[in-house]
Motif scaffolding. Structure first.
Motif, short mmCIF file in Angstrom:
data_model
loop_
_atom_site.label_atom_id
_atom_site.label_comp_id
_atom_site.label_asym_id
_atom_site.label_seq_id
_atom_site.Cartn_x
_atom_site.Cartn_y
_atom_site.Cartn_z
N THR A 128 9.39 -28.94 -27.14
CA THR A 128 9.60 -27.48 -27.50
C THR A 128 8.84 -27.00 -26.28
OG1 THR A 128 8.99 -28.24 -29.61
CG2 THR A 128 7.74 -26.25 -29.06
N SER A 186 6.35 -24.15 -25.20
CA SER A 186 4.94 -24.09 -25.52
C SER A 186 4.66 -22.40 -24.74
CB SER A 186 4.04 -25.15 -25.39
OG SER A 186 4.35 -25.78 -26.32
N GLU A 212 5.58 -19.39 -34.68
CA GLU A 212 7.30 -20.46 -33.28
C GLU A 212 8.42 -19.77 -33.66
OE1 GLU A 212 6.66 -23.87 -36.26
OE2 GLU A 212 4.28 -24.47 -35.41
N LYS A 250 6.61 -22.91 -29.34
CA LYS A 250 5.48 -22.65 -29.85
C LYS A 250 4.66 -21.21 -29.32
CE LYS A 250 1.70 -24.54 -32.53
NZ LYS A 250 1.33 -26.39 -32.66
N THR A 301 0.69 -20.06 -28.47
CA THR A 301 -0.38 -19.85 -29.38
C THR A 301 -1.29 -18.56 -28.21
OG1 THR A 301 -0.94 -21.20 -27.78
CG2 THR A 301 0.01 -22.54 -29.57
#
Length: 157
Positions: free
Chosen positions: A63, A65, A130, A153, A155
């Protein structure tokens, strides 16, 4: 008189065959030699030489990030061949690197001016959430390669 008519008819037939043969040698002609296409079965993303993520035959456990509002590190792209050996990107002016983002409100992709379509880029988290990104090698007006989707993702911290 009949000899000249026969000669003229043969000449016209030969001329027509040559003209038709020459005009049919394009990329849509199945008899013409096929264009070479870049053969890849996977993709590797690296930053500063360190593997960030990989995908092989459309499958990944990685993934990507990112932090919101931060332009990510410089990412370089290489590929995997059918034996999962790393290979360099193609070097052809008719081949471009491209992508699609499922939700472009969450993730942006940036390339430096003059490097558009090259195999280097930055990711930028635009909004917490996401999404997914998929990469392509575009050859003229079609795809030679499609990576499969990477989860992304974004954040706030």
């Amino acid at each position: 008189m009949q000899k000249s008519f026969k000669f003229l008819a043969q000449f016209m037939l030969l001329f027509s065959v040559v003209i038709i043969g020459l005009s049919s040698c394009d990329e849509k002609d199945p008899v013409s030699p096929a264009e070479e296409h870049f053969e890849a079965e996977g993709l590797v993303l690296r930053t500063s030489g360190i593997k960030l993520a990989e995908i092989f035959r459309g499958e990944t456990s990685d993934t990507l990030s990112l932090l919101k509002d931060i332009l990510g590190d410089h990412i370089e792209v290489t590929f995997y061949d059918s034996e999962k050996k790393e290979i360099a990107p193609p070097n052809d002016e008719h081949i471009k690197f491209a992508w699609t983002v499922d939700d472009p409100l969450i993730l942006g992709v940036h390339q430096h001016e003059g490097e558009e379509g090259g195999f280097e880029f930055h990711l930028k988290g635009l909004k917490v959430g996401e999404t997914q990104i998929e990469f392509f090698i575009k050859h003229n007006d079609h795809n030679d390669y499609r990576s499969g989707k990477f989860p992304v993702k974004v954040t706030s911290k």
